[in-house]
Design a protein around this motif. Structure first.
Motif, mmCIF file in Angstrom:
data_model
loop_
_atom_site.group_PDB
_atom_site.id
_atom_site.type_symbol
_atom_site.label_atom_id
_atom_site.label_comp_id
_atom_site.label_asym_id
_atom_site.label_seq_id
_atom_site.Cartn_x
_atom_site.Cartn_y
_atom_site.Cartn_z
ATOM 1 N N ILE A 96 -4.024 15.622 -7.384
ATOM 2 C CA ILE A 96 -3.112 14.638 -6.795
ATOM 3 C C ILE A 96 -3.713 14.054 -5.523
ATOM 4 O O ILE A 96 -3.687 12.840 -5.295
ATOM 5 C CB ILE A 96 -1.744 15.282 -6.516
ATOM 6 C CG1 ILE A 96 -1.037 15.613 -7.830
ATOM 7 C CG2 ILE A 96 -0.879 14.368 -5.657
ATOM 8 C CD1 ILE A 96 0.233 16.411 -7.656
ATOM 9 N N GLY A 97 -4.263 14.933 -4.669
ATOM 10 C CA GLY A 97 -4.870 14.447 -3.422
ATOM 11 C C GLY A 97 -6.030 13.512 -3.676
ATOM 12 O O GLY A 97 -6.150 12.456 -3.036
ATOM 13 N N THR A 98 -6.906 13.900 -4.622
ATOM 14 C CA THR A 98 -8.058 13.047 -4.927
ATOM 15 C C THR A 98 -7.617 11.701 -5.501
ATOM 16 O O THR A 98 -8.113 10.638 -5.099
ATOM 17 C CB THR A 98 -8.986 13.764 -5.930
ATOM 18 O OG1 THR A 98 -9.385 15.030 -5.393
ATOM 19 C CG2 THR A 98 -10.219 12.928 -6.215
ATOM 20 N N THR A 99 -6.673 11.752 -6.445
ATOM 21 C CA THR A 99 -6.180 10.507 -7.045
ATOM 22 C C THR A 99 -5.506 9.621 -6.006
ATOM 23 O O THR A 99 -5.665 8.394 -6.013
ATOM 24 C CB THR A 99 -5.186 10.828 -8.171
ATOM 25 O OG1 THR A 99 -5.812 11.703 -9.117
ATOM 26 C CG2 THR A 99 -4.741 9.561 -8.880
ATOM 27 N N LEU A 100 -4.756 10.246 -5.075
ATOM 28 C CA LEU A 100 -4.074 9.477 -4.039
ATOM 29 C C LEU A 100 -5.072 8.783 -3.115
ATOM 30 O O LEU A 100 -4.905 7.617 -2.763
ATOM 31 C CB LEU A 100 -3.167 10.401 -3.230
ATOM 32 C CG LEU A 100 -2.321 9.745 -2.133
ATOM 33 C CD1 LEU A 100 -1.413 8.684 -2.729
ATOM 34 C CD2 LEU A 100 -1.504 10.792 -1.398
ATOM 35 N N GLY A 115 -6.739 5.988 -5.157
ATOM 36 C CA GLY A 115 -5.782 4.905 -5.361
ATOM 37 C C GLY A 115 -5.479 4.147 -4.081
ATOM 38 O O GLY A 115 -5.391 2.917 -4.085
ATOM 39 N N ALA A 116 -5.337 4.896 -2.962
ATOM 40 C CA ALA A 116 -5.071 4.232 -1.684
ATOM 41 C C ALA A 116 -6.237 3.351 -1.273
ATOM 42 O O ALA A 116 -6.051 2.248 -0.747
ATOM 43 C CB ALA A 116 -4.790 5.283 -0.608
ATOM 44 N N PHE A 117 -7.463 3.829 -1.525
ATOM 45 C CA PHE A 117 -8.641 3.026 -1.190
ATOM 46 C C PHE A 117 -8.655 1.731 -2.008
ATOM 47 O O PHE A 117 -8.894 0.636 -1.472
ATOM 48 C CB PHE A 117 -9.908 3.833 -1.456
ATOM 49 C CG PHE A 117 -11.178 3.043 -1.293
ATOM 50 C CD1 PHE A 117 -11.642 2.698 -0.030
ATOM 51 C CD2 PHE A 117 -11.901 2.629 -2.409
ATOM 52 C CE1 PHE A 117 -12.811 1.962 0.122
ATOM 53 C CE2 PHE A 117 -13.062 1.894 -2.270
ATOM 54 C CZ PHE A 117 -13.519 1.565 -0.998
ATOM 55 N N ALA A 118 -8.377 1.853 -3.317
ATOM 56 C CA ALA A 118 -8.395 0.664 -4.174
ATOM 57 C C ALA A 118 -7.269 -0.304 -3.808
ATOM 58 O O ALA A 118 -7.477 -1.522 -3.725
ATOM 59 C CB ALA A 118 -8.270 1.094 -5.646
ATOM 60 N N ALA A 170 0.830 -1.204 0.000
ATOM 61 C CA ALA A 170 0.000 0.000 0.000
ATOM 62 C C ALA A 170 0.864 1.254 0.000
ATOM 63 O O ALA A 170 0.606 2.215 -0.738
ATOM 64 C CB ALA A 170 -0.929 -0.005 1.212
ATOM 65 N N ALA A 171 1.927 1.263 0.835
ATOM 66 C CA ALA A 171 2.795 2.437 0.906
ATOM 67 C C ALA A 171 3.535 2.652 -0.413
ATOM 68 O O ALA A 171 3.641 3.783 -0.909
ATOM 69 C CB ALA A 171 3.794 2.278 2.053
ATOM 70 N N LYS A 172 4.049 1.563 -0.992
ATOM 71 C CA LYS A 172 4.764 1.704 -2.262
ATOM 72 C C LYS A 172 3.822 2.114 -3.388
ATOM 73 O O LYS A 172 4.201 2.910 -4.254
ATOM 74 C CB LYS A 172 5.472 0.391 -2.599
ATOM 75 C CG LYS A 172 6.644 0.090 -1.674
ATOM 76 C CD LYS A 172 7.471 -1.079 -2.157
ATOM 77 C CE LYS A 172 6.759 -2.383 -1.892
ATOM 78 N NZ LYS A 172 7.613 -3.547 -2.195
ATOM 79 N N SER A 173 2.598 1.614 -3.372
ATOM 80 C CA SER A 173 1.631 2.010 -4.396
ATOM 81 C C SER A 173 1.265 3.482 -4.249
ATOM 82 O O SER A 173 1.152 4.214 -5.237
ATOM 83 C CB SER A 173 0.376 1.136 -4.291
ATOM 84 O OG SER A 173 0.686 -0.224 -4.491
ATOM 85 N N ALA A 174 1.066 3.921 -2.987
ATOM 86 C CA ALA A 174 0.743 5.325 -2.752
ATOM 87 C C ALA A 174 1.886 6.227 -3.209
ATOM 88 O O ALA A 174 1.663 7.278 -3.828
ATOM 89 C CB ALA A 174 0.446 5.550 -1.273
ATOM 90 N N ALA A 175 3.124 5.814 -2.922
ATOM 91 C CA ALA A 175 4.273 6.603 -3.357
ATOM 92 C C ALA A 175 4.359 6.642 -4.884
ATOM 93 O O ALA A 175 4.628 7.703 -5.473
ATOM 94 C CB ALA A 175 5.557 6.019 -2.775
#
Length: 409
Positions: A143-147, A150-153, A11-16
């Protein structure tokens, strides 16, 4: 297995990764929009300045009064633009004129003088600045919305992967009833993703493994039960044989077969997981000495610190008896049994345990190095230790010899 210090969770690597890609995309689009709008704005201001310079040049050549923004050799004219005009060329440049953005257009007047026109560039500068701020805030919002999305998915996927990993660990620990049971694998109308495929494969592997182990356990129990009756008759017949060396050999082999059969029956009972404890308070040091006396071996008993434990005496004696017997059968003297609190250690001074046994534990019917036996004694010891809630581990001493450590709860 420990991950490198730079490796984080999925999750952390995907968020980054999402953040970096969004920032790169926002920066690229922002630069393209900024350059496009700036070029268009500057071009419009340049055309306006050059148009007014042409009018001022016509007025100057005709001797008419110059426009208010047209001047001869103005002080605020950039030196580079002045040099270009003195060279007989026309050009434009944006600079500050007394703190105000100005678009300058200049050309030759006569001899060593320059005719220049100053057009107010403040409105265009404010437009570009407002555009840059809009690009910055909209990029941050995107960026915030996409993050977040993406983090939720990714979190949904990682949660399912963590559940699958937890089930795999339970299976490796011996819980063959554990299943992932991913909802996607049960509903054919739902799309099957890679995580569902892994879950289905793990469930299938666990079911297959459980079936094979149950078949092996049933086979072991059936064989042991079927051998028990003829061995009883064979033992009775051996007792009727006349004394002599052949009779002793027959009786010895019959006794070995009976011991093997009883061990198989005990293993089959342990495999069912239905063994029940009959606990009582026991002095660990006295129990260890009793086990050594019953073994009839020359084993040294060291009681460093004696304790009373609540345990099943019969099962604990079985564990210690098997460890002592294994030390004498496969190791070398001296064999030492040490009691230190709730930890009992049995050590010999032979060649040590095989590497596979230290790493994975004892395995039934597996021996190495030409040793005699069937590998059942230590297997039974481990099984009885689990019933007691104890932990039995195996190691090799640095100066040689095998070490079995029993830690009671």
């Amino acid at each position: 297995m420990r991950l490198p210090h730079w490796a984080g969770t999925l999750a952390a690597k995907s968020a980054a990764f999402i953040t970096v890609m969004c920032c790169a995309l926002a920066a690229l689009l922002g630069v393209l929009v900024h350059v496009s709008v700036t070029d268009q704005t500057v071009a419009q201001a340049r055309d306006q300045a050059l148009s007014r310079l042409a009018e001022a040049t016509s007025d100057f050549e005709a001797g008419d009064t110059l426009l208010p923004e047209a001047r001869i050799d103005p002080q605020g004219l950039p030196s580079a633009l002045r040099a270009l005009a003195l060279a007989g060329e026309r050009g434009t440049m944006v600079s500050d004129d007394y703190g105000r953005p100005t678009m300058w257009a200049a050309g030759p007047a006569d001899r060593d003088r320059v005719l220049a026109v100053a057009v107010d560039y403040s409105q265009q500068a404010r437009t570009i600045s407002a555009l840059d701020h809009s690009i910055l805030w909209s990029s941050a919002l995107a960026i915030g919305t996409t993050l977040l999305v993406g983090a939720f998915a990714v979190t949904r996927v990682t949660r399912r992967l963590q559940g699958t990993a937890q089930v795999a660990r339970r299976i490796s620990a011996g819980d063959l009833d554990a299943r992932v049971e991913d909802p996607r694998t049960k509903d054919p109308t739902r799309p099957q993703d890679e995580v569902a495929a892994v879950a289905a494969a793990l469930d299938g592997m666990a079911a297959s493994l459980q079936g094979k182990l149950l078949s092996e356990q049933r086979f072991t129990a059936d064989v042991a039960h079927e051998l028990r009756t003829p061995l009883t008759g064979l033992h009775a017949a051996a007792e009727l044989l006349p004394p002599g060396r052949p009779t002793e050999l027959v009786r010895d082999r019959v006794a070995a077969l009976r011991t093997l059969t009883e061990d198989l029956l005990e293993i089959s009972r342990l495999d069912t997981g239905r063994e029940r404890l009959e606990t009582d308070a026991e002095a660990l040091g006295a129990l260890a000495e009793r086990v050594v006396r019953a073994s009839g071996t020359e084993t040294e008993v060291k009681v460093v610190r004696d304790v009373w434990v609540e345990t099943d005496r019969r099962r604990l004696e079985r564990v210690l008896g098997n460890l002592v017997a294994n030390a004498h059968r496969h190791g070398r003297a001296p064999v030492v049994l040490t009691v230190e609190g709730k930890e009992v250690t049995v050590r010999d001074h032979g060649g040590g345990f095989p590497e596979y046994l230290v790493t994975h534990g004892p395995q039934r019917f597996r021996t190495e190095g030409g040793t005699k036996g069937h590998g059942l004694g230590l297997t039974i010891a481990v099984g009885q230790a689990e019933v007691l809630g104890a932990r039995l581990s195996f190691a090799n001493a640095v100066d040689g010899g095998a070490v079995a450590i029993l830690t009671l709860p």
